[in-house]
Design a protein around this motif. Structure first.
Motif, PDB file in Angstrom:
ATOM      1  N   HIS A 123      -7.439   6.916   1.060  1.00 14.58           N
ATOM      2  CA  HIS A 123      -8.032   5.601   1.690  1.00 14.58           C
ATOM      3  C   HIS A 123      -7.016   4.383   1.267  1.00 14.58           C
ATOM      4  O   HIS A 123      -7.796   3.439   1.266  1.00 14.58           O
ATOM      5  CB  HIS A 123      -9.797   5.989   2.442  1.00 14.58           C
ATOM      6  CG  HIS A 123     -10.002   6.389   2.639  1.00 14.58           C
ATOM      7  ND1 HIS A 123      -9.643   7.626   3.713  1.00 14.58           N
ATOM      8  CD2 HIS A 123     -10.547   8.330   1.526  1.00 14.58           C
ATOM      9  CE1 HIS A 123      -9.821   8.980   4.290  1.00 14.58           C
ATOM     10  NE2 HIS A 123     -10.477   8.969   2.947  1.00 14.58           N
ATOM     11  N   TYR A 154      -8.302   2.427  -3.744  1.00 15.50           N
ATOM     12  CA  TYR A 154      -8.356   3.641  -2.755  1.00 15.50           C
ATOM     13  C   TYR A 154      -9.309   4.359  -3.347  1.00 15.50           C
ATOM     14  O   TYR A 154      -9.688   3.725  -4.896  1.00 15.50           O
ATOM     15  CB  TYR A 154      -6.677   3.632  -3.342  1.00 15.50           C
ATOM     16  CG  TYR A 154      -5.914   3.945  -4.575  1.00 15.50           C
ATOM     17  CD1 TYR A 154      -6.159   4.732  -5.457  1.00 15.50           C
ATOM     18  CD2 TYR A 154      -5.203   2.869  -5.011  1.00 15.50           C
ATOM     19  CE1 TYR A 154      -6.098   4.443  -6.697  1.00 15.50           C
ATOM     20  CE2 TYR A 154      -4.785   2.208  -6.395  1.00 15.50           C
ATOM     21  CZ  TYR A 154      -5.084   3.478  -7.003  1.00 15.50           C
ATOM     22  OH  TYR A 154      -4.055   3.852  -8.301  1.00 15.50           O
ATOM     23  N   ALA A 171      -0.206  -7.167   4.805  1.00 14.64           N
ATOM     24  CA  ALA A 171       0.094  -6.224   5.265  1.00 14.64           C
ATOM     25  C   ALA A 171       1.577  -6.506   6.158  1.00 14.64           C
ATOM     26  O   ALA A 171       2.742  -5.550   6.156  1.00 14.64           O
ATOM     27  CB  ALA A 171      -0.549  -5.717   7.008  1.00 14.64           C
ATOM     28  N   GLN A 227      -5.649   1.048   0.922  1.00 16.69           N
ATOM     29  CA  GLN A 227      -6.221  -0.586   1.984  1.00 16.69           C
ATOM     30  C   GLN A 227      -5.501  -1.814   0.501  1.00 16.69           C
ATOM     31  O   GLN A 227      -5.672  -1.475  -0.578  1.00 16.69           O
ATOM     32  CB  GLN A 227      -7.513  -0.891   2.473  1.00 16.69           C
ATOM     33  CG  GLN A 227      -8.014   0.124   3.011  1.00 16.69           C
ATOM     34  CD  GLN A 227      -9.136  -0.223   3.462  1.00 16.69           C
ATOM     35  OE1 GLN A 227     -10.586  -0.790   2.747  1.00 16.69           O
ATOM     36  NE2 GLN A 227      -9.623   0.299   4.658  1.00 16.69           N
ATOM     37  N   SER A 228      -4.793  -2.236   0.880  1.00 17.32           N
ATOM     38  CA  SER A 228      -3.721  -3.466   0.884  1.00 17.32           C
ATOM     39  C   SER A 228      -4.187  -5.058   1.677  1.00 17.32           C
ATOM     40  O   SER A 228      -4.496  -4.812   3.130  1.00 17.32           O
ATOM     41  CB  SER A 228      -2.597  -3.884   0.242  1.00 17.32           C
ATOM     42  OG  SER A 228      -2.434  -4.837  -0.664  1.00 17.32           O
ATOM     43  N   THR A 229      -4.552  -5.907   1.244  1.00 16.16           N
ATOM     44  CA  THR A 229      -5.092  -7.330   1.673  1.00 16.16           C
ATOM     45  C   THR A 229      -3.289  -7.816   2.200  1.00 16.16           C
ATOM     46  O   THR A 229      -3.741  -9.470   3.314  1.00 16.16           O
ATOM     47  CB  THR A 229      -5.141  -8.507   0.698  1.00 16.16           C
ATOM     48  OG1 THR A 229      -4.658  -8.524  -0.539  1.00 16.16           O
ATOM     49  CG2 THR A 229      -7.011  -8.272   0.446  1.00 16.16           C
ATOM     50  N   GLY A 245       0.534  -0.918  -0.062  1.00 20.66           N
ATOM     51  CA  GLY A 245      -0.197  -0.206  -0.341  1.00 20.66           C
ATOM     52  C   GLY A 245       0.533   1.658   0.170  1.00 20.66           C
ATOM     53  O   GLY A 245       0.113   2.470   0.290  1.00 20.66           O
TER      54      GLY A 245
END
Length: 204
Positions: free
Chosen positions: A125, A145, A131, A127-129, A101
């Motif tokens: 905003h 996003y 981390a 967001q990635s699956t 991200g």
């Protein structure tokens, strides 16, 4: 030249991603490993912002960069190049996001292209699956996003983006380092940063 219709959704609604058509990334440059992962992008809008989703199917990923405007294309990365006002100016914005991200936000078309440091990545905003690369499922990763029209209008000094607009852009998947090296596009192009290789994006 490919054409993609950006569907309009009701303002304030959850994005019905299953109903949004996908732009398949199928045009790959040859590479020694013959590595051509399946990937696609989806985009819709509500009259105030774009909603963007990428899906990439990869057995392994490279994710090491986490800072704003890091050279994220060296990692497993997806990119959206966009000119919302092609009749006004030739410059385009490049939204480059790696599997973690991290965002590189560029602007211009003449090298060296600038970086839009004054726009904070939190505005989008992202967001990635994924981390932590150590926890990757080995099947696919997704990233979403938002791009507020207000930011595009500010950057270009224009207004009027909305239903009926015909804009220019392209979608990419890339990794410039290691065994996962690849480069793929939605619209065929002689090079990632060649504006002649941008497709038509039409806002519903």
């Amino acid at each position: 030249m490919n054409t993609y219709v950006i569907k309009k959704i009701p303002a304030g609604a959850n994005v019905p991603w299953e109903d949004i058509p996908q732009a398949d990334i199928t045009n790959y440059s040859p590479n020694e490993k013959e590595y051509y992962p399946k990937a696609y992008a989806k985009v819709c809008h509500d009259g105030e912002r774009f909603y963007v989703k990428f899906h990439a199917e990869e057995p392994a990923i490279l994710g090491t960069l986490r800072n704003y405007n890091d050279p994220v294309s060296e990692n497993s990365c997806v990119e959206f190049f966009l000119n919302p006002y092609p009749d006004v100016r030739e410059d385009y914005m490049n939204f480059e996001t790696n599997v973690l991200g991290a965002l590189l936000l560029g602007f211009g078309y003449i090298k060296p292209r600038g970086r839009l440091w004054h726009i904070l990545p939190e505005e989008f905003h992202i967001q990635s699956t994924v981390a932590d690369p150590a926890d990757y499922n080995g099947e696919y990763w997704e990233l979403t996003y938002e791009i507020p029209f207000a930011i595009l209008n500010q950057v270009y000094g224009c207004t009027g983006l909305g239903s009926g607009s015909r804009i220019k852009g392209n979608f990419f998947t890339v990794c410039a380092q290691g065994d996962l090296r690849h480069a793929g596009t939605w619209n065929p192009t002689p090079g990632f940063h060649e504006r002649s290789g941008f497709g038509d994006l039409i806002l519903e």
